[in-house]
Design a protein around this motif. Sequence first.
Motif, mmCIF file in Angstrom:
data_model
loop_
_atom_site.group_PDB
_atom_site.id
_atom_site.type_symbol
_atom_site.label_atom_id
_atom_site.label_comp_id
_atom_site.label_asym_id
_atom_site.label_seq_id
_atom_site.Cartn_x
_atom_site.Cartn_y
_atom_site.Cartn_z
ATOM 1 N N LYS A 22 0.834 -1.202 0.000
ATOM 2 C CA LYS A 22 0.000 0.000 0.000
ATOM 3 C C LYS A 22 0.870 1.253 0.000
ATOM 4 O O LYS A 22 0.574 2.236 -0.687
ATOM 5 C CB LYS A 22 -0.919 -0.006 1.224
ATOM 6 C CG LYS A 22 -1.931 1.128 1.237
ATOM 7 C CD LYS A 22 -2.889 0.990 2.406
ATOM 8 C CE LYS A 22 -3.931 2.108 2.390
ATOM 9 N NZ LYS A 22 -4.862 1.982 3.550
ATOM 10 N N LEU A 23 1.968 1.228 0.771
ATOM 11 C CA LEU A 23 2.876 2.370 0.813
ATOM 12 C C LEU A 23 3.560 2.568 -0.536
ATOM 13 O O LEU A 23 3.661 3.702 -1.036
ATOM 14 C CB LEU A 23 3.929 2.173 1.906
ATOM 15 C CG LEU A 23 5.010 3.258 1.987
ATOM 16 C CD1 LEU A 23 4.395 4.625 2.266
ATOM 17 C CD2 LEU A 23 6.043 2.909 3.055
ATOM 18 N N ILE A 28 4.328 5.568 -5.620
ATOM 19 C CA ILE A 28 4.326 5.603 -7.082
ATOM 20 C C ILE A 28 3.356 6.672 -7.577
ATOM 21 O O ILE A 28 3.649 7.435 -8.498
ATOM 22 C CB ILE A 28 3.962 4.223 -7.658
ATOM 23 C CG1 ILE A 28 5.109 3.229 -7.409
ATOM 24 C CG2 ILE A 28 3.658 4.314 -9.152
ATOM 25 C CD1 ILE A 28 4.790 1.806 -7.823
ATOM 26 N N GLY A 29 2.208 6.770 -6.916
ATOM 27 C CA GLY A 29 1.233 7.783 -7.293
ATOM 28 C C GLY A 29 1.726 9.195 -7.032
ATOM 29 O O GLY A 29 1.513 10.102 -7.847
ATOM 30 N N LEU A 30 2.408 9.398 -5.902
ATOM 31 C CA LEU A 30 2.877 10.733 -5.533
ATOM 32 C C LEU A 30 4.055 11.200 -6.374
ATOM 33 O O LEU A 30 4.195 12.389 -6.663
ATOM 34 C CB LEU A 30 3.283 10.752 -4.052
ATOM 35 C CG LEU A 30 2.158 10.687 -3.022
ATOM 36 C CD1 LEU A 30 2.735 10.523 -1.622
ATOM 37 C CD2 LEU A 30 1.300 11.956 -3.083
ATOM 38 N N PHE A 36 10.350 6.884 -11.231
ATOM 39 C CA PHE A 36 10.962 7.627 -10.134
ATOM 40 C C PHE A 36 11.357 6.715 -8.974
ATOM 41 O O PHE A 36 11.700 7.177 -7.903
ATOM 42 C CB PHE A 36 10.014 8.723 -9.636
ATOM 43 C CG PHE A 36 9.801 9.820 -10.633
ATOM 44 C CD1 PHE A 36 10.568 10.976 -10.575
ATOM 45 C CD2 PHE A 36 8.865 9.694 -11.640
ATOM 46 C CE1 PHE A 36 10.387 11.992 -11.500
ATOM 47 C CE2 PHE A 36 8.676 10.712 -12.570
ATOM 48 C CZ PHE A 36 9.435 11.854 -12.504
ATOM 49 N N GLN A 37 11.296 5.419 -9.208
ATOM 50 C CA GLN A 37 11.650 4.432 -8.190
ATOM 51 C C GLN A 37 12.989 3.801 -8.545
ATOM 52 O O GLN A 37 13.276 3.533 -9.706
ATOM 53 C CB GLN A 37 10.577 3.343 -8.110
ATOM 54 C CG GLN A 37 10.904 2.230 -7.128
ATOM 55 C CD GLN A 37 9.859 1.126 -7.138
ATOM 56 O OE1 GLN A 37 8.859 1.216 -7.821
ATOM 57 N NE2 GLN A 37 10.113 0.078 -6.376
ATOM 58 N N ALA A 194 1.717 14.437 5.815
ATOM 59 C CA ALA A 194 0.271 14.253 5.911
ATOM 60 C C ALA A 194 -0.271 13.384 4.776
ATOM 61 O O ALA A 194 -1.356 12.793 4.897
ATOM 62 C CB ALA A 194 -0.422 15.616 5.909
ATOM 63 N N LEU A 195 0.474 13.280 3.675
ATOM 64 C CA LEU A 195 0.050 12.474 2.536
ATOM 65 C C LEU A 195 0.113 10.973 2.828
ATOM 66 O O LEU A 195 -0.365 10.172 2.035
ATOM 67 C CB LEU A 195 0.911 12.803 1.318
ATOM 68 C CG LEU A 195 0.874 14.264 0.852
ATOM 69 C CD1 LEU A 195 1.846 14.472 -0.304
ATOM 70 C CD2 LEU A 195 -0.530 14.670 0.441
#
Length: 218
Positions: A22-23, A28-30, A36-37, A194-195
Amino acid sequence: MSSSASYECSLHGQIPDKLKPKLIERLIGLTGGEDFQSEIYEHEIGFIPTVETPIGPARNEDVMLKLRASISENVDLLKRNWQLCLYGHPEPRTGRNVTVRPMIYVNMKGDAFKYMSNLGYTFGFEYVRKGHAFVYKDLFRITVTQIFKFETPQDLSTLHLLDPTNTWLVEVSSISIIQEAVSKTVEEINNFKALFTGIVDLGYVDHLYLLNKVTYRS
């Protein structure tokens, strides 16, 4: 060799293995996708002074140094691209709730281990970090890693997980910044955390745990 002196702001947390997918999905979404990984496979070696400083005020000036390098199973220890790392003492908690500390990195050339010996330092400890890294808007680097220790020194085939509970360490750290940019970066990193609400609780590590002091037995 080249070096740079800077400050770093960071937050830390940990998650159980079941929350890792989930993290990673959130990261990946952010960060804009899997491009970017990157994968982390790093060897870190800590060094302490070869000669123990006598008890007294001068002992408080002794600090640990680290060598860090990305590795693969087929790269010889002496041929890795080592980086010398000096972590300064973090500032005491001041209401910022973010770890702030000076850091110096030096890209090594030649025999890094001979250089450490010439500095008057000797091997202290070592470990390997494995996991994932993401970059967010060229502001923050987010790592999700586990720590591995050696059964036999420098033998990668003898690595095993340090934490038997299989948890993952999460660190959000700023890019290298000048001292004048610390306050703005602290605000940005607190907004960024907070994200991750509901996945990982990112927080401040007490500065006493991060003091870069050599602990002598005597």
